[in-house]
Design an enzyme around this catalytic site. Structure first.
Site, PDB file in Angstrom:
ATOM      1  N   ASP A  11      -7.068  17.532 -17.088  1.00 33.09           N
ATOM      2  CA  ASP A  11      -7.327  16.146 -17.460  1.00 33.09           C
ATOM      3  C   ASP A  11      -6.850  15.975 -18.900  1.00 33.09           C
ATOM      4  O   ASP A  11      -7.439  16.513 -19.837  1.00 33.09           O
ATOM      5  CB  ASP A  11      -8.822  15.834 -17.334  1.00 33.09           C
ATOM      6  CG  ASP A  11      -9.129  14.356 -17.544  1.00 33.09           C
ATOM      7  OD1 ASP A  11      -8.393  13.703 -18.311  1.00 33.09           O
ATOM      8  OD2 ASP A  11     -10.117  13.867 -16.972  1.00 33.09           O
ATOM      9  N   LYS A  20      -7.709   4.393 -20.348  1.00 28.16           N
ATOM     10  CA  LYS A  20      -8.012   4.721 -21.736  1.00 28.16           C
ATOM     11  C   LYS A  20      -6.796   4.517 -22.645  1.00 28.16           C
ATOM     12  O   LYS A  20      -6.339   3.403 -22.824  1.00 28.16           O
ATOM     13  CB  LYS A  20      -8.555   6.144 -21.807  1.00 28.16           C
ATOM     14  CG  LYS A  20      -9.636   6.467 -20.769  1.00 28.16           C
ATOM     15  CD  LYS A  20     -10.816   5.517 -20.794  1.00 28.16           C
ATOM     16  CE  LYS A  20     -12.017   5.987 -19.985  1.00 28.16           C
ATOM     17  NZ  LYS A  20     -11.807   6.127 -18.537  1.00 28.16           N
ATOM     18  N   ARG A  28       0.813  -1.206   0.000  1.00 26.45           N
ATOM     19  CA  ARG A  28       0.000   0.000   0.000  1.00 26.45           C
ATOM     20  C   ARG A  28       0.857   1.270   0.000  1.00 26.45           C
ATOM     21  O   ARG A  28       0.372   2.354  -0.294  1.00 26.45           O
ATOM     22  CB  ARG A  28      -0.960   0.014   1.203  1.00 26.45           C
ATOM     23  CG  ARG A  28      -2.127   0.987   0.990  1.00 26.45           C
ATOM     24  CD  ARG A  28      -3.215   0.819   2.048  1.00 26.45           C
ATOM     25  NE  ARG A  28      -2.926   1.552   3.268  1.00 26.45           N
ATOM     26  CZ  ARG A  28      -2.606   1.010   4.434  1.00 26.45           C
ATOM     27  NH1 ARG A  28      -2.511  -0.307   4.534  1.00 26.45           N
ATOM     28  NH2 ARG A  28      -2.376   1.747   5.496  1.00 26.45           N
ATOM     29  N   TYR A  52     -15.694  14.915 -17.773  1.00 28.84           N
ATOM     30  CA  TYR A  52     -16.216  13.554 -17.678  1.00 28.84           C
ATOM     31  C   TYR A  52     -17.325  13.530 -16.627  1.00 28.84           C
ATOM     32  O   TYR A  52     -17.236  14.187 -15.589  1.00 28.84           O
ATOM     33  CB  TYR A  52     -15.081  12.601 -17.313  1.00 28.84           C
ATOM     34  CG  TYR A  52     -15.551  11.253 -16.834  1.00 28.84           C
ATOM     35  CD1 TYR A  52     -16.328  10.421 -17.645  1.00 28.84           C
ATOM     36  CD2 TYR A  52     -15.237  10.806 -15.557  1.00 28.84           C
ATOM     37  CE1 TYR A  52     -16.775   9.200 -17.196  1.00 28.84           C
ATOM     38  CE2 TYR A  52     -15.673   9.572 -15.101  1.00 28.84           C
ATOM     39  CZ  TYR A  52     -16.433   8.777 -15.920  1.00 28.84           C
ATOM     40  OH  TYR A  52     -16.880   7.561 -15.468  1.00 28.84           O
TER      41      TYR A  52
END
Length: 371
Positions: free
Chosen positions: A179, A204, A60, A114
């Site tokens: 973004d 993506k 982590r 988005y």
């Protein structure tokens, strides 16, 4: 070196010295250490978010395979550091939590974004508030407690673009988050225009094959430390296998982006001449094209056979979807309209198929519309 060269070699420069060709995939969740006194000294850095020197400690906190991807993406974006997350929304959420924790919870954002990004900002679920602005009104929307300005360019799903240099100037000392999912560092590097934070839904184009979820932030080392603190606390980590796949995806990113962009430009020209198409959204670059039609967009989505009718984008196969029903359904109709998202809009992510095959499939589907 050129970006096409660095895309192949970034994150791999040390492999030859180790006698390796392929990137090692480290799936360990924990790492043993017999000297707990030395470990305690090393872990004193944990609360700062700084990279812990020496061997890994715990999954982590960080992972060697993921670190290679972070390093490579940061290099391609021209930033000092990269911090990877389990998804693009996890990456954005970490940025919002960071500014809220710093006592600057106000965000100025430019639509469209988005749909998930729009929702998390509008809802205030993470302790932030938002003022929606146009690029021209960003400066006057800033407040003393503004911690972030957010823009997506080209925007999802209208592909609207923003002059990033002018916008960065308008932000003054407030960090600008861009973004860059649609353009990728192949077509645009926002840090070169003054952006402080560059976000990707790595799911993506960076992954490129529709088989990996991830998000990543490229930024300064100072802000990266804050993001690592939040990632450690919230657990929104990127799985090592995803890091491996994303690093592999970067190596072919320039080739894929240029090929898909050429096809998207050709399809945009053909769509502009089709009688069932009322408007084409294409900024002149990139692998997406959006268009508005006269008839029922759901019929077009249902009629394609080669093109994949699905959300997401950036895969080697072409995808088409109806934003108002899917990716932006969570945005209320009035706000969708403010962002230029009409109910007649379709968004197509162009893959690596032959342009004539794609056009045959798309034109057959459009022929079902009574013009």
């Amino acid at each position: 070196m050129e970006l096409t060269t660095r895309a192949v070699h970034a994150g791999r420069d040390d492999l030859v010295a180790q006698g390796l060709h392929a990137v090692p995939l480290d799936l360990s969740t924990t790492y043993p250490a017999r000297d707990t006194r030395a470990e305690a000294e090393r872990l004193s850095l944990l609360g700062t978010g700084a990279d812990i020197p020496g061997l890994p400690v715990y999954g982590r906190i960080g992972n060697p395979t993921v670190a290679r991807f972070e390093q490579a993406l940061a290099e391609l974006e021209g930033c000092a550091a990269g911090v990877a997350f389990a998804s693009g929304m996890a990456a954005l959420s970490a940025c919002l939590l960071a500014v809220a924790a710093a006592g600057t919870p106000h965000v100025v954002a430019v639509r469209p974004l988005y749909g998930g990004s729009d929702h998390v900002l509008t809802s205030g679920l993470l302790g932030t508030s938002v003022t929606w602005a146009t690029p021209e009104t960003v400066r006057e929307s800033l407040r003393e407690d503004t911690g972030l300005v957010i823009v997506e360019t080209p925007a999802n799903p209208t592909l609207a673009t923003v002059d990033l240099r002018r916008l960065a100037d308008a932000c003054g000392d407030v960090p600008l988050l861009v973004d860059n999912t649609f353009a990728t560092p192949v077509l645009q590097r926002p840090a070169e225009s003054g952006a402080s934070i560059v976000l990707h839904s790595a799911t993506k184009f960076l992954g490129g094959h529709g088989d990996v979820l991830g998000g990543v932030i490229a930024t300064s080392e100072d802000f990266a430390c804050r993001l690592r603190q939040i990632r450690f606390a919230t657990g929104g980590i990127l799985h090592p296998l995803a890091g491996y796949l994303l690093l592999r995806g970067l190596s072919t990113l320039p080739v894929r982006m240029h090929a898909s962009s050429r096809t998207a430009a050709a399809l945009a020209e053909r769509l502009a001449d089709h009688p069932a198409v009322t408007k084409v959204h294409y900024p002149g670059f990139g692998a997406l094209v959006s268009f508005e039609i006269t008839g029922d967009p759901h019929e077009v989505v249902g009629a394609v056979r080669l093109i994949t009718p699905a959300v997401s984008l950036g895969s080697v196969d072409s995808l088409i979807q109806h934003p108002a029903s899917l990716t932006h359904q969570v945005v209320d109709p009035e706000s969708r309209a403010d962002g230029g998202i009409s109910d007649q809009l379709l968004r197509m992510s162009v893959g690596l198929e032959d342009v004539d095959d794609l056009w045959t499939d798309l034109s057959k589907a459009l022929a079902m519309i009574n013009v």
